[in-house]
Design a protein around this motif. Structure first.
Motif, PDB file in Angstrom:
ATOM      1  N   SER A 160      73.953  33.386  83.704  1.00 23.68           N
ATOM      2  CA  SER A 160      74.936  34.236  83.325  1.00 23.68           C
ATOM      3  C   SER A 160      74.500  35.582  83.698  1.00 23.68           C
ATOM      4  O   SER A 160      73.391  36.061  83.238  1.00 23.68           O
ATOM      5  CB  SER A 160      75.151  34.069  81.875  1.00 23.68           C
ATOM      6  OG  SER A 160      75.804  32.929  81.353  1.00 23.68           O
TER       7      SER A 160
ATOM      8  N   ASN B 277      71.518  28.674  79.966  1.00 24.91           N
ATOM      9  CA  ASN B 277      71.721  29.280  81.333  1.00 24.91           C
ATOM     10  C   ASN B 277      70.618  30.188  81.917  1.00 24.91           C
ATOM     11  O   ASN B 277      69.643  30.410  81.011  1.00 24.91           O
ATOM     12  CB  ASN B 277      72.498  30.914  80.701  1.00 24.91           C
ATOM     13  CG  ASN B 277      74.082  30.486  80.305  1.00 24.91           C
ATOM     14  OD1 ASN B 277      74.868  31.525  80.271  1.00 24.91           O
ATOM     15  ND2 ASN B 277      74.391  29.299  80.339  1.00 24.91           N
TER      16      ASN B 277
ATOM     17  N   ASP C 172      65.697  37.727  87.425  1.00 28.06           N
ATOM     18  CA  ASP C 172      65.919  37.165  86.170  1.00 28.06           C
ATOM     19  C   ASP C 172      65.608  35.689  85.978  1.00 28.06           C
ATOM     20  O   ASP C 172      66.520  34.802  85.637  1.00 28.06           O
ATOM     21  CB  ASP C 172      67.837  37.405  86.117  1.00 28.06           C
ATOM     22  CG  ASP C 172      68.012  36.900  84.515  1.00 28.06           C
ATOM     23  OD1 ASP C 172      67.317  36.647  83.655  1.00 28.06           O
ATOM     24  OD2 ASP C 172      69.465  36.811  84.402  1.00 28.06           O
TER      25      ASP C 172
ATOM     26  N   ALA D 286      64.776  32.568  84.350  1.00 26.72           N
ATOM     27  CA  ALA D 286      64.931  32.133  83.251  1.00 26.72           C
ATOM     28  C   ALA D 286      65.147  30.667  83.309  1.00 26.72           C
ATOM     29  O   ALA D 286      65.867  29.902  83.709  1.00 26.72           O
ATOM     30  CB  ALA D 286      66.420  32.467  82.664  1.00 26.72           C
TER      31      ALA D 286
ATOM     32  N   TYR E 199      77.354  36.239  73.932  1.00 26.62           N
ATOM     33  CA  TYR E 199      76.634  35.276  73.102  1.00 26.62           C
ATOM     34  C   TYR E 199      76.566  35.421  71.544  1.00 26.62           C
ATOM     35  O   TYR E 199      76.390  36.437  70.960  1.00 26.62           O
ATOM     36  CB  TYR E 199      75.096  35.145  73.475  1.00 26.62           C
ATOM     37  CG  TYR E 199      74.609  34.777  74.882  1.00 26.62           C
ATOM     38  CD1 TYR E 199      75.092  33.592  75.430  1.00 26.62           C
ATOM     39  CD2 TYR E 199      74.162  35.760  75.632  1.00 26.62           C
ATOM     40  CE1 TYR E 199      74.886  33.106  76.572  1.00 26.62           C
ATOM     41  CE2 TYR E 199      73.969  35.371  77.120  1.00 26.62           C
ATOM     42  CZ  TYR E 199      74.057  33.931  77.302  1.00 26.62           C
ATOM     43  OH  TYR E 199      73.806  33.842  78.789  1.00 26.62           O
TER      44      TYR E 199
ATOM     45  N   HIS F 272      71.726  42.684  85.939  1.00 28.32           N
ATOM     46  CA  HIS F 272      72.322  41.348  86.747  1.00 28.32           C
ATOM     47  C   HIS F 272      74.047  41.596  87.027  1.00 28.32           C
ATOM     48  O   HIS F 272      74.620  40.803  86.869  1.00 28.32           O
ATOM     49  CB  HIS F 272      71.948  39.995  86.289  1.00 28.32           C
ATOM     50  CG  HIS F 272      72.239  40.043  84.665  1.00 28.32           C
ATOM     51  ND1 HIS F 272      73.516  40.488  83.980  1.00 28.32           N
ATOM     52  CD2 HIS F 272      71.866  39.607  83.707  1.00 28.32           C
ATOM     53  CE1 HIS F 272      73.397  40.238  82.552  1.00 28.32           C
ATOM     54  NE2 HIS F 272      72.127  39.416  82.597  1.00 28.32           N
TER      55      HIS F 272
ATOM     56  N   PHE G 175      72.230  42.601  74.298  1.00 28.86           N
ATOM     57  CA  PHE G 175      73.268  41.536  74.686  1.00 28.86           C
ATOM     58  C   PHE G 175      74.876  42.167  74.013  1.00 28.86           C
ATOM     59  O   PHE G 175      74.784  42.218  73.042  1.00 28.86           O
ATOM     60  CB  PHE G 175      73.072  40.103  74.337  1.00 28.86           C
ATOM     61  CG  PHE G 175      71.892  39.526  75.003  1.00 28.86           C
ATOM     62  CD1 PHE G 175      72.397  38.962  76.138  1.00 28.86           C
ATOM     63  CD2 PHE G 175      70.772  39.730  74.525  1.00 28.86           C
ATOM     64  CE1 PHE G 175      71.159  37.973  76.832  1.00 28.86           C
ATOM     65  CE2 PHE G 175      69.611  38.961  75.283  1.00 28.86           C
ATOM     66  CZ  PHE G 175      69.955  38.284  76.274  1.00 28.86           C
TER      67      PHE G 175
ATOM     68  N   HIS H  83      72.710  43.433  78.733  1.00 29.80           N
ATOM     69  CA  HIS H  83      73.646  42.467  79.466  1.00 29.80           C
ATOM     70  C   HIS H  83      74.932  42.529  79.145  1.00 29.80           C
ATOM     71  O   HIS H  83      75.408  42.512  77.996  1.00 29.80           O
ATOM     72  CB  HIS H  83      73.064  41.025  78.953  1.00 29.80           C
ATOM     73  CG  HIS H  83      73.784  39.892  79.393  1.00 29.80           C
ATOM     74  ND1 HIS H  83      73.222  38.771  79.693  1.00 29.80           N
ATOM     75  CD2 HIS H  83      75.092  39.629  79.359  1.00 29.80           C
ATOM     76  CE1 HIS H  83      74.157  37.758  80.212  1.00 29.80           C
ATOM     77  NE2 HIS H  83      75.435  38.380  79.900  1.00 29.80           N
TER      78      HIS H  83
HETATM   79  N1  DUC Z   1      71.034  36.410  80.657  1.00 29.86           N
HETATM   80  C1  DUC Z   1      70.088  36.970  81.118  1.00 29.86           C
HETATM   81  O1  DUC Z   1      69.445  37.981  81.406  1.00 29.86           O
HETATM   82  N2  DUC Z   1      69.039  35.806  81.420  1.00 29.86           N
HETATM   83  C2  DUC Z   1      69.201  34.616  81.150  1.00 29.86           C
HETATM   84  C3  DUC Z   1      70.391  34.390  80.710  1.00 29.86           C
HETATM   85  C4  DUC Z   1      71.262  35.401  80.324  1.00 29.86           C
HETATM   86  O2  DUC Z   1      72.552  35.182  79.839  1.00 29.86           O
END
Ligand code: DUC
Ligand code: ZN
Ligand code: ZN
Length: 489
Positions: free
Chosen positions: A292, A344, A319, A321, A160, A243, A157, A187
């Motif tokens: 997200s 999210n 995705d 979630a 976050y 995504h 990531f 991400h």
């Molecule tokens: N990213 C993802 O890939 N999945 C759920 C939430 C997010 O921020």
């Protein structure tokens, strides 16, 4: 009675792959495809597929299952419920996550998720390992050991508070991946922009779920993609950008690929079929559409379709979630949370293929072979599951889905098999439905019933494969021949 030539024959269907469509019987023996032809000899089980399409089982390369969030919320599904939903939606292989949080031992994390999957999964599975704590021990001991066990993607990531690894952490992870012939999924959004916008919006009282879309300004995607690509180029490490939601993001990817870089990209149904306006609902109802990055505009949808058509984006994953719209999930911070306090993510593991089939096959956008490519063949190839998974060929696993191209289904809350109880696509009618699903030759869904035992899904160990192989194009600063002899790899 003569002995059957096959365990099962799927007879007289219209077979579709990423390149061809033809009428054929498929003979299955010992879980794999043993023959494809006309008038095959009898099977112990005969499935009549006249008037139906027989397609490879879907591969969903991005699903969060039984996963603990950094805020301590476990998503709504178990491996059993999520993979059951996947099977009903025509997906026979899932790539889910083993999610490390800071301070956690990656070896233990992976063992724990493996145990959950072993107990519950009804379809085949493999993992991406989320790294939030790239310590020396994690990168130099645990990652090599886990790659050797068949866990060959690292997921990172860039945003976050509790998950992002920072620029240097990201570089460390890219380098560890290169050393271990692993792949890296990211991400990629600019953390500072999201954090700053979130604070400003909340400060001024703009707390409804729709402001979640504003708090992820569209530029935060292109910025992070550009930075990530620069890092990946420095290390010479192939990457997958998860995504993709914006036209500008597609553009950055296209330019990187145009320079020959190994940049792969994924989008999801929520960026093809939803817009930010879906979050504009009374009260906190819009939380059901919160993910997200957020859904954007119709123009972005068009740009993403174009990116898929041109091959700049190769994969459409869910995705998935899943958070229920109650105190266990979306409303865990109370009945009237600000968007910053809402988890999210959307349920999507079951609706992914019907939505795409409707758009691509029934309505004709990009057509059947491209549907198969984006949802099965390309993810199988990129994540090194091919030729065992992702197509219909002699010797491949008999993961097959018999689609009724005429069946119309009105999507509604409560009708799908995940445990959120809602679908963000409620009210939409799709044409084409996965009727019968075989996983390694076994019928797992038929006549709207599940016939698979929890735990019957198999773990698919993987190496990084061709997609993860570096280009061998050393950046000048990393090349001892051009950096005054410094050896940095
Ligand atoms: N990213 C993802 O890939 N999945 C759920 C939430 C997010 O921020
Ligand atoms: Zn993400
Ligand atoms: Zn995700």
């Amino acid at each position: 009675m003569p002995q059957a030539a096959f365990d099962c024959v799927i007879r007289a269907g219209r077979v579709g792959t990423a390149v061809d469509e033809f009428d054929a019987d498929i003979g299955i023996q010992d879980g794999t495809i043993a023959a494809i032809g006309r008038d095959l000899a009898a099977g112990a089980i005969e499935i009549d597929a006249r008037g139906k399409l027989v397609l490879p089982g879907g591969i969903d390369a991005h699903a969060h299952i039984e996963q603990l969030s950094a805020a301590g919320i476990v998503n709504a599904d178990t491996f059993e419920s999520a993979t059951t939903a996947a099977a009903f939606g025509g997906t026979t292989t899932v790539i889910c996550f083993a999610a490390q949080h800071r301070g956690m031992n990656l070896m233990t994390v992976v063992a724990d998720y493996m145990a959950l999957a072993r107990k519950g999964a009804v379809i085949d599975y493999t993992f991406h390992m989320i790294l939030t704590d790239p310590t020396k021990v994690t990168l130099e001991e645990h990652v090599p050991a886990l790659v050797a066990q068949g866990h060959s993607t690292l997921k990172v990531f860039m945003t976050y508070d509790l998950l992002n690894v920072g620029d240097e952490g990201l570089l460390d992870i890219l380098l560890a991946a290169r050393r271990n012939k692993a792949f890296v999924c990211v991400h990629a959004e600019n953390h500072g922009m999201i954090s700053w916008m979130g604070k400003k919006l909340v400060e001024k009282g703009y707390t409804a779920p729709k402001y979640h879309t504003v708090s992820h300004p569209r530029g935060c995607e292109a910025e992070a993609f550009t930075r990530l690509i620069a890092f990946a180029e420095l290390i010479d490490q192939p990457i997958m950008i998860f995504h993709v939601s914006t036209a500008e993001g597609v553009d950055v990817i296209r330019r990187a690929r145009g320079r020959g870089l190994k940049v792969f990209a994924e989008t999801c149904p929520q960026y093809l079929f939803m817009t930010a306006k879906d979050l504009d609902k009374p009260g906190v109802e819009g939380a059901k559409w919160m993910c997200s990055p957020p859904p954007r505009t119709e123009a972005d949808q068009e740009a993403i379709w174009q990116g898929l058509a041109l091959g700049d984006l190769q994969v459409v994953s869910s995705d998935h979630a899943p958070y229920a719209f109650d105190a266990t999930g979306k409303l865990s911070a109370g009945a009237n949370p600000s968007f910053k306090q809402i988890a999210n993510g959307l349920p999507g593991i079951e609706a992914r293929l019907p939505l795409l089939f409707d758009a691509m096959v029934s309505k004709g956008r990009l057509g059947l072979p491209k549907f198969v490519e984006l949802t099965a063949t390309a993810p199988a190839k990129i994540y090194n599951l091919h030729p065992r998974k992702g197509s219909i060929a002699v010797g491949a696993d008999a993961d097959l889905v018999i689609w009724d191209p005429k069946r119309q289904v009105a999507l509604a809350d409560g009708m799908l098999h995940d445990r959120t109880g809602y679908t963000p696509y409620a009210g939409r009618t799709v044409r084409g439905w996965p009727e019968t699903v075989l996983r390694r030759g076994e019928v797992v869904v038929r006549a709207d019933k599940l016939a698979a035992r929890p735990g019957s899904g198999a773990f698919l160990p993987r190496t990084g494969g061709a997609a993860a192989a570096p280009l061998g194009r050393l950046a000048a600063d990393m090349d001892p021949a051009r950096n005054f002899g410094a050896r940095l790899y």
